[in-house]
Write a protein that holds these residues in place. Structure first.
Motif, mmCIF file in Angstrom:
data_model
loop_
_atom_site.group_PDB
_atom_site.id
_atom_site.type_symbol
_atom_site.label_atom_id
_atom_site.label_comp_id
_atom_site.label_asym_id
_atom_site.label_seq_id
_atom_site.Cartn_x
_atom_site.Cartn_y
_atom_site.Cartn_z
ATOM 1 N N THR A 1 -40.932 -35.928 -46.173
ATOM 2 C CA THR A 1 -42.209 -35.310 -45.854
ATOM 3 C C THR A 1 -41.951 -34.102 -44.969
ATOM 4 O O THR A 1 -40.872 -33.956 -44.389
ATOM 5 N N GLY A 2 -42.951 -33.253 -44.863
ATOM 6 C CA GLY A 2 -42.791 -32.061 -44.043
ATOM 7 C C GLY A 2 -44.136 -31.547 -43.566
ATOM 8 O O GLY A 2 -45.192 -31.957 -44.053
ATOM 9 N N MET A 3 -44.092 -30.652 -42.599
ATOM 10 C CA MET A 3 -45.308 -30.050 -42.078
ATOM 11 C C MET A 3 -45.005 -28.638 -41.590
ATOM 12 O O MET A 3 -43.929 -28.384 -41.028
ATOM 13 N N THR A 4 -45.943 -27.747 -41.822
ATOM 14 C CA THR A 4 -45.812 -26.368 -41.363
ATOM 15 C C THR A 4 -47.037 -25.994 -40.553
ATOM 16 O O THR A 4 -48.168 -26.253 -40.976
ATOM 17 N N TRP A 5 -46.795 -25.403 -39.373
ATOM 18 C CA TRP A 5 -47.865 -24.909 -38.511
ATOM 19 C C TRP A 5 -47.824 -23.395 -38.465
ATOM 20 O O TRP A 5 -46.756 -22.795 -38.366
ATOM 21 N N PHE A 6 -48.989 -22.794 -38.530
ATOM 22 C CA PHE A 6 -49.156 -21.376 -38.236
ATOM 23 C C PHE A 6 -49.843 -21.304 -36.877
ATOM 24 O O PHE A 6 -51.011 -21.677 -36.750
ATOM 25 N N LEU A 7 -49.099 -20.866 -35.884
ATOM 26 C CA LEU A 7 -49.533 -20.981 -34.500
ATOM 27 C C LEU A 7 -49.654 -19.607 -33.852
ATOM 28 O O LEU A 7 -48.686 -18.837 -33.824
ATOM 29 N N GLU A 8 -50.842 -19.295 -33.356
ATOM 30 C CA GLU A 8 -51.045 -18.030 -32.660
ATOM 31 C C GLU A 8 -50.345 -18.086 -31.302
ATOM 32 O O GLU A 8 -50.474 -19.060 -30.561
ATOM 33 N N ILE A 9 -49.590 -17.038 -30.983
ATOM 34 C CA ILE A 9 -48.855 -16.987 -29.724
ATOM 35 C C ILE A 9 -49.112 -15.651 -29.045
ATOM 36 O O ILE A 9 -49.603 -14.700 -29.659
ATOM 37 N N ARG A 10 -48.799 -15.591 -27.767
ATOM 38 C CA ARG A 10 -49.010 -14.364 -27.010
ATOM 39 C C ARG A 10 -47.729 -13.545 -26.906
ATOM 40 O O ARG A 10 -47.767 -12.318 -26.858
ATOM 41 N N ARG B 1 -41.222 -28.253 -40.140
ATOM 42 C CA ARG B 1 -40.376 -29.444 -40.020
ATOM 43 C C ARG B 1 -40.345 -30.165 -41.364
ATOM 44 O O ARG B 1 -41.380 -30.392 -41.987
ATOM 45 N N THR B 2 -39.141 -30.514 -41.798
ATOM 46 C CA THR B 2 -38.969 -31.302 -43.011
ATOM 47 C C THR B 2 -38.016 -32.443 -42.709
ATOM 48 O O THR B 2 -36.932 -32.210 -42.172
ATOM 49 N N ASP B 3 -38.430 -33.660 -43.012
ATOM 50 C CA ASP B 3 -37.595 -34.835 -42.762
ATOM 51 C C ASP B 3 -36.885 -35.238 -44.054
ATOM 52 O O ASP B 3 -37.503 -35.274 -45.137
ATOM 53 N N TYR B 4 -35.598 -35.551 -43.927
ATOM 54 C CA TYR B 4 -34.766 -35.889 -45.080
ATOM 55 C C TYR B 4 -34.118 -37.265 -44.897
ATOM 56 O O TYR B 4 -33.859 -37.696 -43.766
ATOM 57 N N LEU B 5 -33.839 -37.902 -46.014
ATOM 58 C CA LEU B 5 -33.036 -39.124 -46.026
ATOM 59 C C LEU B 5 -31.633 -38.752 -46.516
ATOM 60 O O LEU B 5 -31.481 -38.119 -47.562
ATOM 61 N N VAL B 6 -30.634 -39.134 -45.739
ATOM 62 C CA VAL B 6 -29.239 -38.874 -46.099
ATOM 63 C C VAL B 6 -28.549 -40.212 -46.313
ATOM 64 O O VAL B 6 -28.458 -41.024 -45.386
ATOM 65 N N ASP B 7 -28.080 -40.448 -47.501
ATOM 66 C CA ASP B 7 -27.387 -41.705 -47.792
ATOM 67 C C ASP B 7 -26.000 -41.735 -47.168
ATOM 68 O O ASP B 7 -25.532 -42.779 -46.715
ATOM 69 N N ASP B 8 -25.328 -40.587 -47.158
ATOM 70 C CA ASP B 8 -23.961 -40.520 -46.643
ATOM 71 C C ASP B 8 -23.709 -39.106 -46.121
ATOM 72 O O ASP B 8 -23.722 -38.156 -46.896
ATOM 73 N N PHE B 9 -23.501 -38.973 -44.821
ATOM 74 C CA PHE B 9 -23.274 -37.651 -44.248
ATOM 75 C C PHE B 9 -21.971 -37.017 -44.732
ATOM 76 O O PHE B 9 -21.806 -35.794 -44.665
ATOM 77 N N ASP B 10 -21.057 -37.840 -45.233
ATOM 78 C CA ASP B 10 -19.831 -37.278 -45.804
ATOM 79 C C ASP B 10 -20.141 -36.405 -47.022
ATOM 80 O O ASP B 10 -19.396 -35.464 -47.330
#
Length: 213
Positions: free
Chosen positions: A163-172, A99-108
């Protein structure tokens, strides 16, 4: 809903993918035609012609996969559509959730970036066509990803990473490889993930706010 209805909806949703698929099909027919002509003339196809057919087949398969989510060249195995499941042994599966969060001043501005990406793919398009094809943020993001070979560019155009975060998640169990079998929420796997979390990493891009600032 029958098979024809499904195909018609796909065509409306992904008209650009349909166009790419048609172009790839025409290129494949042309390459095969040249190869057939060489055989008919008893000269035999050249290495260049054979390479052209191989390349056209791969491009056709890639275009078909992008359109339908199915790979024509891959051997069909019904069990594979559900995704692999790991029950025991030393191996396993893990997901990388980011997940990475961004600031957008103008979506145009993002829309303009998407239009720029579209122009680079279709340089012959008129400005009216560009505006019609990329008229909102949704279509703009699609074009930005497309021009970057379906990868998310960093930093994202017209956006400032915070900011951002990355998870390495064990799954079945992995997600299915067939698009029509994908879960509605692919990130639900992260719920209650404490026991399966292999590693977590955080990224800070924006400066921390100063006290009294």
């Amino acid at each position: 809903m029958n098979e024809h209805d499904t195909w018609s909806e796909t065509s409306r949703w992904d008209r650009q993918e349909v166009e790419r698929f048609q172009i790839a099909g025409q290129a494949l027919l042309s390459a095969i035609g040249a190869q057939l002509d060489a055989v008919a003339e008893a000269t035999g196809p050249s290495d260049c012609q054979n390479d052209a057919v191989r390349t056209a087949v791969q491009a056709y398969d890639a275009a078909y996969t992008a359109l339908t989510g199915e790979n024509l060249l891959a051997p069909h195995n019904a069990e594979d559509e559900e995704g692999p499941v790991m029950d025991s042994g030393n191996g396993g599966l893990f997901s990388v959730l980011s997940r990475t969060d961004y600031l957008v001043d103008d979506f145009d501005e993002i829309i303009e970036e998407g239009r720029s990406s579209y122009r680079s793919i279709y340089p012959e398009a008129t400005e009216d066509e560009v505006s019609a094809e990329v008229g909102d943020v949704n279509s703009a993001i699609y074009e930005i990803l497309h021009v970057n070979e379906d990868s998310v560019p960093f930093p994202f155009p017209a956006a400032k990473p915070i900011t951002g975060m990355t998870w390495f998640l064990e799954i079945r169990e992995a997600m299915p490889v067939a698009l029509n079998h994908w879960p509605q929420n692919p990130f639900q796997v992260s719920e209650g993930a404490d026991d399966g979390l292999l590693y977590s990493h955080r990224y800070i891009y924006a400066p921390e706010p100063q006290e009294g600032g």
